[in-house]
Design a protein around this motif. Structure first.
Motif, short mmCIF file in Angstrom:
data_model
loop_
_atom_site.label_atom_id
_atom_site.label_comp_id
_atom_site.label_asym_id
_atom_site.label_seq_id
_atom_site.Cartn_x
_atom_site.Cartn_y
_atom_site.Cartn_z
N SER A 1 -12.42 30.51 4.69
CA SER A 1 -12.14 30.50 3.25
C SER A 1 -13.39 30.79 2.43
N GLU A 2 -14.48 30.21 2.88
CA GLU A 2 -15.73 30.42 2.16
C GLU A 2 -16.17 31.89 2.26
N ASN B 1 -8.97 28.88 -3.76
CA ASN B 1 -9.26 30.30 -3.59
C ASN B 1 -8.17 31.18 -4.20
N MET C 1 -9.98 24.73 0.74
CA MET C 1 -10.36 25.77 -0.23
C MET C 1 -9.26 26.80 -0.42
N GLY C 2 -8.21 26.71 0.35
CA GLY C 2 -7.14 27.71 0.31
C GLY C 2 -6.52 27.86 -1.06
N LEU D 1 -14.09 34.09 -0.03
CA LEU D 1 -14.38 33.90 -1.45
C LEU D 1 -15.72 34.51 -1.86
N MET E 1 -16.87 28.96 7.85
CA MET E 1 -15.59 28.68 7.22
C MET E 1 -14.99 29.98 6.69
N GLY F 1 -9.01 24.99 6.87
CA GLY F 1 -8.83 23.57 6.59
C GLY F 1 -9.99 22.94 5.85
N ALA F 2 -10.72 23.74 5.09
CA ALA F 2 -11.83 23.19 4.31
C ALA F 2 -11.35 22.75 2.93
#
Lengths: 118, 151
Positions: free
Chosen positions: A35-36, B121, B117-118, A39, A33, B114-115
């Motif tokens: 986004s992960e 974050n 988390m955008g 971060l 992922m 698309g998790a």
């Protein structure tokens, strides 16, 4: 342990930036992922993923990744490999899956967090 | 008290157009702004937070909106990251801010996004965050990073 040692340990094929394989590997992050990754990843981490689209290059640049290992025998297409040469991001591909890669690297002393290195 | 970065940080504006489903502009603009900030000698932690906000915010526009614009203002005090889009808007911002909540398609998920988390974050990386949205019209996101106080 440098990237050349990582390639040997994971029986990985080097896809780009042969000349940069002396880079020392301290930390590693495995994830699919973006986004992960953004971060959590610390700078200069080795990235292990099965994502082979062009986002991985941008994400790797944003998080100052050391190199990217593609698992499950996956390889990105030629344009991505070429781009990685331009930006100096070594890519390699291994037939091993994420769990096994992580296990081997952990056993070799690589950690997820730079603070965990004793 | 003036330190080096304070004295030499100029006022800069960077703008990027984001078309619908132009998924790569997000990463490209994040990389380009990152380079600029590195040239300005900004702290690594500031650069990373800025790049993450740009990546996520521009990706949101590319995924959800019809089109939009990304603006990054850099001045000696603050980095402001603004996205303005024309699109469906966000009906429930509080819900959209929840980690794991996502309305992205499978196509987006397969790319590694698309998790849900955008926005979380973005919130985590910014010192100030303001989101305004009108359903059926569009969304404006303003994130700020203060250069002289540690988050």
């Amino acid at each position: 342990m440098n990237l050349r040692d990582v390639a040997q340990l994971l029986k990985a094929e080097i896809l780009s930036c042969e000349e940069l394989l002396d880079r020392e590997v301290i930390t590693c992050f495995a994830c699919d992922m973006i986004s992960e990754m953004l971060l959590h990843v610390q700078s200069n981490a080795l990235l292990i993923t099965s994502l082979t689209n062009a986002h991985i290059l941008h994400a790797a640049q944003v998080m100052d990744a050391l190199a990217v290992v593609f698992v499950g025998g996956k390889k990105p297409d030629e344009t991505i490999i070429k781009k990685s040469e331009q930006i100096g991001l070594p890519l390699m591909s291994t037939k091993k899956l994420i769990f096994e890669c992580c296990g081997l690297l952990y056993a070799a002393g690589i950690r997820g967090d730079v603070d965990d290195i004793g | 008290m003036l330190n080096e970065s304070f004295r030499f940080t100029p006022h800069l504006t960077l703008e990027f157009k984001i078309e619908e489903k132009d998924f790569f502009i997000a990463g490209e603009s994040a990389s380009r702004v990152k380079k600029t900030l590195q040239q300005l000698g900004m702290k690594q932690e500031i650069i990373k937070r800025t790049a993450i906000i740009i990546y996520e915010a521009a990706m949101n526009v590319a995924i959800h909106a019809n089109h939009g614009i990304l603006k990054v203002y850099i001045d000696p005090e603050v980095i402001s990251i603004i996205t303005e889009d024309v699109g469906p808007g966000i009906p429930d911002i509080e819900l959209a801010m929840k980690e794991g909540y996502s309305t992205a398609s499978n196509e987006i998920r397969e790319m590694g996004f698309g998790a849900g988390m955008g926005l979380p974050n973005i919130k985590q990386c910014s010192d100030e965050l303001e989101i305004q949205s009108r359903v059926g019209e569009g969304t404006t996101l303003k994130a700020k990073i203060h250069l002289h106080n540690k988050k």
